[in-house]
Design an enzyme around this catalytic site. Structure first.
Site, PDB file in Angstrom:
ATOM      1  N   GLY A  46      -6.537   0.098 -14.671  1.00 13.91           N
ATOM      2  CA  GLY A  46      -5.876  -0.704 -13.672  1.00 13.91           C
ATOM      3  C   GLY A  46      -4.467  -0.170 -13.391  1.00 13.91           C
ATOM      4  O   GLY A  46      -4.000   0.608 -14.275  1.00 13.91           O
ATOM      5  N   GLN A  51       4.332   0.514 -11.049  1.00 18.54           N
ATOM      6  CA  GLN A  51       4.249   1.554 -11.743  1.00 18.54           C
ATOM      7  C   GLN A  51       4.575   2.838 -11.358  1.00 18.54           C
ATOM      8  O   GLN A  51       4.580   3.943 -12.308  1.00 18.54           O
ATOM      9  CB  GLN A  51       2.701   1.278 -12.719  1.00 18.54           C
ATOM     10  CG  GLN A  51       2.648   0.144 -13.534  1.00 18.54           C
ATOM     11  CD  GLN A  51       1.306   0.057 -14.209  1.00 18.54           C
ATOM     12  OE1 GLN A  51       0.459  -0.298 -13.648  1.00 18.54           O
ATOM     13  NE2 GLN A  51       1.235   0.648 -15.438  1.00 18.54           N
ATOM     14  N   CYS A  88      -1.257  -0.402 -21.751  1.00 21.61           N
ATOM     15  CA  CYS A  88      -0.652  -0.134 -20.325  1.00 21.61           C
ATOM     16  C   CYS A  88      -0.378   1.327 -20.168  1.00 21.61           C
ATOM     17  O   CYS A  88       0.374   1.999 -21.208  1.00 21.61           O
ATOM     18  CB  CYS A  88       0.431  -1.103 -20.241  1.00 21.61           C
ATOM     19  SG  CYS A  88       1.157  -0.888 -18.732  1.00 21.61           S
ATOM     20  N   LEU A  89      -0.703   1.830 -18.998  1.00 25.56           N
ATOM     21  CA  LEU A  89      -0.371   3.159 -18.575  1.00 25.56           C
ATOM     22  C   LEU A  89       1.253   3.642 -18.765  1.00 25.56           C
ATOM     23  O   LEU A  89       1.723   4.717 -18.819  1.00 25.56           O
ATOM     24  CB  LEU A  89      -0.973   3.698 -17.444  1.00 25.56           C
ATOM     25  CG  LEU A  89      -2.626   3.544 -17.315  1.00 25.56           C
ATOM     26  CD1 LEU A  89      -2.873   3.996 -15.765  1.00 25.56           C
ATOM     27  CD2 LEU A  89      -2.963   4.642 -18.268  1.00 25.56           C
ATOM     28  N   HIS A 130      -3.255  -8.772 -16.202  1.00 30.09           N
ATOM     29  CA  HIS A 130      -2.159  -7.681 -16.647  1.00 30.09           C
ATOM     30  C   HIS A 130      -1.643  -7.100 -15.383  1.00 30.09           C
ATOM     31  O   HIS A 130      -0.506  -6.794 -15.341  1.00 30.09           O
ATOM     32  CB  HIS A 130      -3.145  -6.738 -17.638  1.00 30.09           C
ATOM     33  CG  HIS A 130      -2.425  -5.587 -17.829  1.00 30.09           C
ATOM     34  ND1 HIS A 130      -1.800  -5.330 -19.324  1.00 30.09           N
ATOM     35  CD2 HIS A 130      -1.422  -4.643 -17.261  1.00 30.09           C
ATOM     36  CE1 HIS A 130      -1.231  -4.198 -19.281  1.00 30.09           C
ATOM     37  NE2 HIS A 130      -0.885  -3.698 -17.936  1.00 30.09           N
ATOM     38  N   GLU A 131      -2.376  -6.750 -14.342  1.00 29.47           N
ATOM     39  CA  GLU A 131      -1.777  -6.061 -13.279  1.00 29.47           C
ATOM     40  C   GLU A 131      -1.025  -7.223 -12.546  1.00 29.47           C
ATOM     41  O   GLU A 131      -0.090  -6.624 -11.880  1.00 29.47           O
ATOM     42  CB  GLU A 131      -2.995  -5.631 -12.246  1.00 29.47           C
ATOM     43  CG  GLU A 131      -3.962  -4.496 -13.112  1.00 29.47           C
ATOM     44  CD  GLU A 131      -2.994  -3.540 -13.696  1.00 29.47           C
ATOM     45  OE1 GLU A 131      -1.913  -3.177 -13.369  1.00 29.47           O
ATOM     46  OE2 GLU A 131      -3.448  -2.954 -14.718  1.00 29.47           O
ATOM     47  N   HIS A 134       2.415  -7.247 -13.812  1.00 27.77           N
ATOM     48  CA  HIS A 134       3.079  -6.225 -13.293  1.00 27.77           C
ATOM     49  C   HIS A 134       3.976  -6.611 -12.083  1.00 27.77           C
ATOM     50  O   HIS A 134       5.131  -6.163 -11.783  1.00 27.77           O
ATOM     51  CB  HIS A 134       2.326  -4.910 -12.785  1.00 27.77           C
ATOM     52  CG  HIS A 134       2.181  -4.146 -14.158  1.00 27.77           C
ATOM     53  ND1 HIS A 134       3.373  -3.309 -14.755  1.00 27.77           N
ATOM     54  CD2 HIS A 134       1.148  -3.816 -15.078  1.00 27.77           C
ATOM     55  CE1 HIS A 134       2.738  -2.790 -16.007  1.00 27.77           C
ATOM     56  NE2 HIS A 134       1.520  -2.806 -15.993  1.00 27.77           N
TER      57      HIS A 134
HETATM   58 CO    CO Z   1      -0.031  -2.243 -17.245  1.00 24.85          CO
END
Ligand code: CO
Length: 147
Positions: A46, A51, A88-89, A130-131, A134
């Protein structure tokens, strides 16, 4: 293929609230395409627009069942709960346990502005939540279970 730089924890952009998308134009499509390239190149499941430094309500998810593009997503139903590990990235290798709903229903628009609904359970529900966080400027580490 065009990947974008993924902002890392500590960057203030990650803590800002994203704005509604109003123009479903080529610029949006380019962002979505670049986000997919960036997510797959990083082996993620995701990615949210903030991000990659774009403060718009856009997120993508692919937990292995195909790419889902979410524009202006909102949770319209949720039930149950689950606690599992999340990463998370934008947060390096850190993994923490986070409580999420077991089930969510999302209402969103596609890249052309058409409204649709999508449901998710278990890991997919976790990825959606989660997304969407963000887009509110919230990172999962802020929701991690206290040890
Ligand atoms: Co994330």
């Amino acid at each position: 293929m065009a990947t974008r730089n993924i902002l890392q924890i500590g960057d203030p952009v990650l803590n800002k609230k994203s704005k509604q998308v109003v123009d479903f134009n080529d610029r949006l499509h380019q962002i979505l395409d670049d986000m997919a390239d960036t997510m797959y190149a990083a082996d993620g499941v995701g990615l949210a627009a903030p991000q990659v430094g774009v403060l718009r309500r856009v997120a993508i998810v692919d937990v292995g069942d195909g790419l889902v593009e979410l524009v202006n997503p909102v949770i319209t139903e949720q039930s149950g709960s689950q606690i599992d590990e999340e990463g998370c990235l934008s947060v390096g290798d850190r993994v923490e346990k986070v409580m999420r709903p077991y089930y969510v229903k999302i209402e969103a628009q596609d890249r052309f502005g058409k409204k649709f609904e999508i449901e998710g359970e278990e890991f997919l529900a976790r990825a959606f939540c989660h997304e969407l966080d963000h887009l509110e400027g919230i990172l999962f580490v802020e929701k991690a279970e206290k040890k």
